[in-house]
Write an enzyme that holds these catalytic residues in place. Structure first.
Site, PDB file in Angstrom:
ATOM      1  N   GLU A 118      19.799  30.856  48.867  1.00 18.09           N
ATOM      2  CA  GLU A 118      19.806  30.696  47.410  1.00 18.09           C
ATOM      3  C   GLU A 118      21.244  30.494  46.943  1.00 18.09           C
ATOM      4  OE1 GLU A 118      17.810  34.396  46.586  1.00 18.09           O
ATOM      5  OE2 GLU A 118      19.695  35.500  46.466  1.00 18.09           O
ATOM      6  N   LYS A 120      24.872  30.942  45.361  1.00 18.32           N
ATOM      7  CA  LYS A 120      25.768  32.068  45.056  1.00 18.32           C
ATOM      8  C   LYS A 120      26.416  31.770  43.717  1.00 18.32           C
ATOM      9  CE  LYS A 120      29.316  35.029  47.102  1.00 18.32           C
ATOM     10  NZ  LYS A 120      29.897  35.407  45.866  1.00 18.32           N
ATOM     11  N   ASP A 122      28.543  32.061  40.417  1.00 20.57           N
ATOM     12  CA  ASP A 122      29.887  32.569  40.179  1.00 20.57           C
ATOM     13  C   ASP A 122      29.931  33.295  38.837  1.00 20.57           C
ATOM     14  OD1 ASP A 122      32.435  33.047  40.865  1.00 20.57           O
ATOM     15  OD2 ASP A 122      33.180  31.029  40.470  1.00 20.57           O
ATOM     16  N   TYR A 229      18.340  38.635  41.827  1.00 20.75           N
ATOM     17  CA  TYR A 229      18.115  38.287  43.228  1.00 20.75           C
ATOM     18  C   TYR A 229      18.087  39.504  44.142  1.00 20.75           C
ATOM     19  CZ  TYR A 229      23.162  38.649  42.593  1.00 20.75           C
ATOM     20  OH  TYR A 229      24.398  39.089  42.224  1.00 20.75           O
ATOM     21  N   LYS A 317      30.561  30.025  51.691  1.00 18.40           N
ATOM     22  CA  LYS A 317      31.299  29.502  50.534  1.00 18.40           C
ATOM     23  C   LYS A 317      31.684  28.065  50.804  1.00 18.40           C
ATOM     24  CE  LYS A 317      33.525  33.354  48.521  1.00 18.40           C
ATOM     25  NZ  LYS A 317      34.243  33.573  47.289  1.00 18.40           N
ATOM     26  N   CYS A 411      62.131  28.851  22.261  1.00 19.01           N
ATOM     27  CA  CYS A 411      61.115  27.806  22.287  1.00 19.01           C
ATOM     28  C   CYS A 411      61.725  26.488  22.769  1.00 19.01           C
ATOM     29  CB  CYS A 411      60.522  27.647  20.890  1.00 19.01           C
ATOM     30  SG  CYS A 411      59.490  26.191  20.745  1.00 19.01           S
ATOM     31  N   CYS A 414      61.911  23.979  19.622  1.00 18.06           N
ATOM     32  CA  CYS A 414      62.731  24.199  18.428  1.00 18.06           C
ATOM     33  C   CYS A 414      63.873  25.176  18.655  1.00 18.06           C
ATOM     34  CB  CYS A 414      61.867  24.709  17.286  1.00 18.06           C
ATOM     35  SG  CYS A 414      61.300  26.402  17.532  1.00 18.06           S
ATOM     36  N   CYS A 429      55.851  31.049  20.165  1.00 15.07           N
ATOM     37  CA  CYS A 429      56.977  30.688  19.318  1.00 15.07           C
ATOM     38  C   CYS A 429      56.532  31.045  17.909  1.00 15.07           C
ATOM     39  CB  CYS A 429      57.262  29.196  19.415  1.00 15.07           C
ATOM     40  SG  CYS A 429      58.326  28.641  18.079  1.00 15.07           S
ATOM     41  N   CYS A 434      58.823  25.107  13.879  1.00 17.56           N
ATOM     42  CA  CYS A 434      58.958  24.451  15.175  1.00 17.56           C
ATOM     43  C   CYS A 434      58.264  23.078  15.094  1.00 17.56           C
ATOM     44  CB  CYS A 434      58.302  25.313  16.245  1.00 17.56           C
ATOM     45  SG  CYS A 434      58.140  24.503  17.836  1.00 17.56           S
TER      46      CYS A 434
HETATM   47  S1  IVH Z   1      23.248  39.552  47.026  1.00 15.65           S
HETATM   48  C1  IVH Z   1      23.861  43.416  49.205  1.00 15.65           C
HETATM   49  N1  IVH Z   1      22.776  37.157  46.043  1.00 15.65           N
HETATM   50  O1  IVH Z   1      28.209  37.779  45.128  1.00 15.65           O
HETATM   51  C2  IVH Z   1      23.849  42.048  48.637  1.00 15.65           C
HETATM   52  N2  IVH Z   1      24.853  38.186  45.532  1.00 15.65           N
HETATM   53  O2  IVH Z   1      29.962  38.714  47.252  1.00 15.65           O
HETATM   54  C3  IVH Z   1      24.395  41.993  47.284  1.00 15.65           C
HETATM   55  N3  IVH Z   1      26.296  36.869  44.038  1.00 15.65           N
HETATM   56  O3  IVH Z   1      28.425  41.122  44.089  1.00 15.65           O
HETATM   57  C4  IVH Z   1      24.561  40.685  46.677  1.00 15.65           C
HETATM   58  N4  IVH Z   1      24.920  35.168  43.796  1.00 15.65           N
HETATM   59  O4  IVH Z   1      28.059  39.304  42.303  1.00 15.65           O
HETATM   60  C5  IVH Z   1      23.654  38.168  46.137  1.00 15.65           C
HETATM   61  N5  IVH Z   1      22.216  35.060  45.190  1.00 15.65           N
HETATM   62  C6  IVH Z   1      23.078  36.070  45.286  1.00 15.65           C
HETATM   63  C7  IVH Z   1      24.320  36.058  44.631  1.00 15.65           C
HETATM   64  C8  IVH Z   1      25.196  37.132  44.781  1.00 15.65           C
HETATM   65  C9  IVH Z   1      26.104  35.686  43.458  1.00 15.65           C
HETATM   66  C10 IVH Z   1      27.525  37.691  43.904  1.00 15.65           C
HETATM   67  C11 IVH Z   1      27.279  39.108  43.466  1.00 15.65           C
HETATM   68  C12 IVH Z   1      27.811  39.970  44.566  1.00 15.65           C
HETATM   69  C13 IVH Z   1      28.787  39.066  45.231  1.00 15.65           C
HETATM   70  C14 IVH Z   1      28.963  39.449  46.655  1.00 15.65           C
END
Ligand code: IVH
Length: 671
Positions: A118, A120, A122, A229, A317, A411, A414, A429, A434
């Site tokens: 799934e 990740k 941000d 998740y 990543k 600055c 100015c 500034c 200015c």
């Molecule tokens: S699972 C024990 N699933 O990534 C597992 N984390 O690096 C806990 N994150 O703190 C996390 N998408 O903030 C999981 N699909 C996803 C995620 C996810 C983003 C973030 C989350 C976590 C961090 C870990």
């Protein structure tokens, strides 16, 4: 029909409306399949709101109308997580995924097993605790053991259900991510820059900054979303697989990641991660990779965990596209509100489809933190797919000739003094004269919505400043036609026209001048409100905090900004000179009279009027002591509907708010 409802009927209808609204929330946020228009949704909401106002004791604390809580908090309470919130091991290489897979096969020999991949996301990890289906607690991850109770903030996020759907378990702690969609992030930053606030560096920072706000009403204005998740403590609910858990979440009304892949082999995993990477630009939020999780949850205990992360999951990543180039110098830009921003001047380099020769360094702290020095070979990445960012330094390439950067003490435009307010990262500034700021200030001063000086555009203003003919707005009023006749891009006759337009602006209403001064936090509506409350500019200039804070719609931040502005000696001098130049500094009597015809009335506008722009109509109402608002509520005196009215019309009808047309508007304005 509404007025005639008795208590019993109202209770039933309220319960029904709550259910309906929650169902439509799920259809919209969780299933991505809205079944009604925004307008119909607003109508349901308005009906509920209205009934709850008639029968306040029938309103449930977790009614959809009560997402935004009352008073700001002093601080967040800490909460200990009953089940620690772990993080994930990261990898950038296929080799390590293959090692991960091999380790699992070894730890669980002979087991049929599979994975889910799934996105990740941000954002920021959070946990929601539902007790008997009701949201009881929402908190941040914190250090994994203890987090902050941010329930009031999380309640404002529309995709987070306040009640779970269907048969709810005794306890479910759902874990997931709060994020800011890219679109909302860009809009928020535009808005912030307009108001003289520092923009956020990326959606992640914006989301985390938003959740740290102590006033839920502020959080409510931030465009945030959430997906879930994972699970912490549970009771009365069990999941065999991760996939099953996500399905159950969805059925309970919790939003889940927009895509997932079931994988049975390494090849499957690599393919899924490739597909996810392809989708990346099309997703509404930033992702920084994919998460691989063992699907069979009964293997979790067997697989165990290290100190920080479970062995049944790993994050892959995506390597951001990256380039290395030389930082030739750091220049400093002065923004509209005087904020100094260091900018990297780079040896041009090609990255993700374009040649890059500059990149923002945000602020001095950022440069220090990353230890970026002039002459360094730096790594450049595209953050959030759009903005190039310097992410680090190739330290091994250093020769010793690199120079540490220091913010200039004066600055760069100015030569004025630079200050740094307490608690602020930005250097500013403070010199309103200015040239960089002055040009922007004059453009604002002369703009249509402010002093409305026709013909005084950007090209002319730039020359006036560069030729030192104008050092502040008051200087405009001493200009002569002869002085400006020689400017470039000025038609023969227009020198006289501009002088005429400048002179004509002296008679403008006081609110226009207040707005034109460019006081931080004071927009045109606020300026109109201020005119209503003060006899003249002097009265406003000497108003204290107590007086200002009594004014409706004026918060403490705006009050402080007004006081600061008029405290500064140079601003006082400016006002003096504007007065001497003959500018109108008195408020219009109609606005001040307590007997103003629309005093105490609140109007909302919708649709297009034939004879006025929206702004003009609002100004006319405010001139007569009335207030205008952007949304219809039970307090609205009347809705003024022009052609093609929007959903406000439905809401007004549902609430029983009178609806009037343009003719009637003209009539009430004439009274
Ligand atoms: S699972 C024990 N699933 O990534 C597992 N984390 O690096 C806990 N994150 O703190 C996390 N998408 O903030 C999981 N699909 C996803 C995620 C996810 C983003 C973030 C989350 C976590 C961090 C870990």
């Amino acid at each position: 029909r509404l007025a005639s409802m008795n208590r019993g009927e109202a209770a039933k209808r309220i319960a029904r409306l709550c259910e309906e609204i929650e169902r439509h929330n799920r259809l919209y946020y969780v299933l991505n399949a809205p079944a009604i228009s925004d307008r119909e949704y607003d109508r349901l909401y308005a009906e509920l709101d209205n009934l709850e106002k008639q029968f306040p004791d029938l309103a449930a604390p977790d009614s959809p109308t009560r997402r935004v809580g009352g008073e700001p908090l002093k601080e967040f309470r800490s909460v200990r997580h009953r089940v620690p919130m772990m993080s994930l091991a990261n990898t950038y290489s296929r080799g390590e995924i293959s090692d991960f897979h091999a380790r699992i096969l070894k730890l669980a020999p002979g087991r049929q097993m599979s994975y889910i991949v799934e996105p990740k996301i941000d954002g920021l990890a959070i946990a929601l605790r539902y007790e008997s289906g009701r949201l009881a607690l929402g908190c941040t991850r914190g250090d994994g053991t203890t987090g902050d109770d941010i329930t009031a903030n999380l309640r404002t996020i529309r995709s987070i259900p306040l009640r779970l759907a269907g048969a709810a378990p005794a306890v479910l702690e759902a874990r997931g991510e709060v994020f800011m969609p890219r679109k909302g992030f860009l809009a928020l930053n535009r808005e912030r820059e307009k108001n003289g606030l520092e923009p956020f560096a990326n959606p992640r920072n914006a989301a985390s900054g938003s959740l740290k706000l102590l006033d839920p009403r502020e959080v409510n204005r931030r465009p945030l979303g959430a997906v879930f998740y994972g699970a912490g403590e549970t009771s009365g609910i069990e999941f065999k697989t991760h996939g099953e858990m996500l399905d159950r979440f969805r059925a309970l009304g919790l939003p889940t990641p927009p895509r997932r892949w079931k994988c049975r082999s390494l090849e499957d995993l690599f393919r899924a991660l490739e597909e996810l990477k392809e989708m990346r630009p099309a997703l509404p939020f930033d992702i920084d990779g994919g998460v691989i999780k063992v699907d069979e949850r009964d293997l979790y205990d067997l697989l165990g965990a290290t100190a920080k992360s479970p062995r049944w999951a790993i994050a892959f990543k995506y390597e951001p596209e990256r380039a290395e180039t030389i930082l030739k110098s750091i220049s400093v830009q002065v923004g509209r509100t005087g904020v100094l921003t260091p900018v990297a001047e780079l040896e041009p380099v090609f990255l993700s489809g374009s040649t890059i020769n500059r990149a923002t360094l945000h602020n001095a702290e950022e440069i220090q933190r990353k230890d970026i020095r002039v002459g360094d070979r730096v790594y450049l990445e595209k953050a959030g797919e759009v903005i190039p960012e310097i992410t680090g330094v190739n330290v091994s390439a250093r020769t010793g000739k690199e120079r540490v950067f220091a913010m200039p003490e004066k600055c760069p435009v100015c030569g004025g003094d630079i200050t740094r307010a307490e608690g602020e990262i930005a250097f500013r500034c403070e010199n309103l004269q200015c040239p960089a700021q002055l040009k922007r200030w004059l453009r604002h001063f002369a703009a249509r919505g402010a002093m409305d000086i026709e013909g005084l555009g950007e090209a002319i203003i730039d020359q006036l400043v560069d030729m030192k003919l104008v050092a502040d707005p008051a200087d405009l009023y001493t200009l002569t036609a002869a002085q400006i006749a020689g400017l470039e891009r000025l038609a023969e006759k227009s020198a006289a026209n501009i002088i005429g337009a400048i002179a004509a602006s002296k008679k403008r209403d006081l609110w226009r001048l207040i707005f034109a001064l460019g006081i931080r936090q004071v927009g045109n509506k606020m300026a109109q409100t201020l005119e209503m409350h003060f006899d003249d500019m002097d009265a406003l200039a000497s108003a204290g905090n107590e007086r200002l804070e009594k004014i409706h719609d004026l918060g403490p931040v705006a009050a402080a900004s007004i006081i600061d502005f008029f405290k500064a000696e140079r601003n006082r001098r400016l006002i003096d000179r504007l007065k001497k130049a003959g500018l109108n500094c008195k408020s219009t009597p109609a606005l001040r009279s307590a007997a103003a015809s629309l005093a105490g009335k609140i109007y909302v506008l919708t649709g297009t009027l034939a004879g006025f722009s929206r702004e003009e109509a609002e100004e006319q109402i405010r001139r007569r002591g009335g207030r205008t608002s952007g949304s219809v509520s039970a307090k609205t005196t009347a809705l003024i509907a022009g052609a093609d009215p929007g959903s406000k019309l439905d809401r007004a009808r549902a609430l029983g708010v009178p609806v009037i047309g343009e003719e009637e508007l003209i009539k009430i304005l004439g009274e």
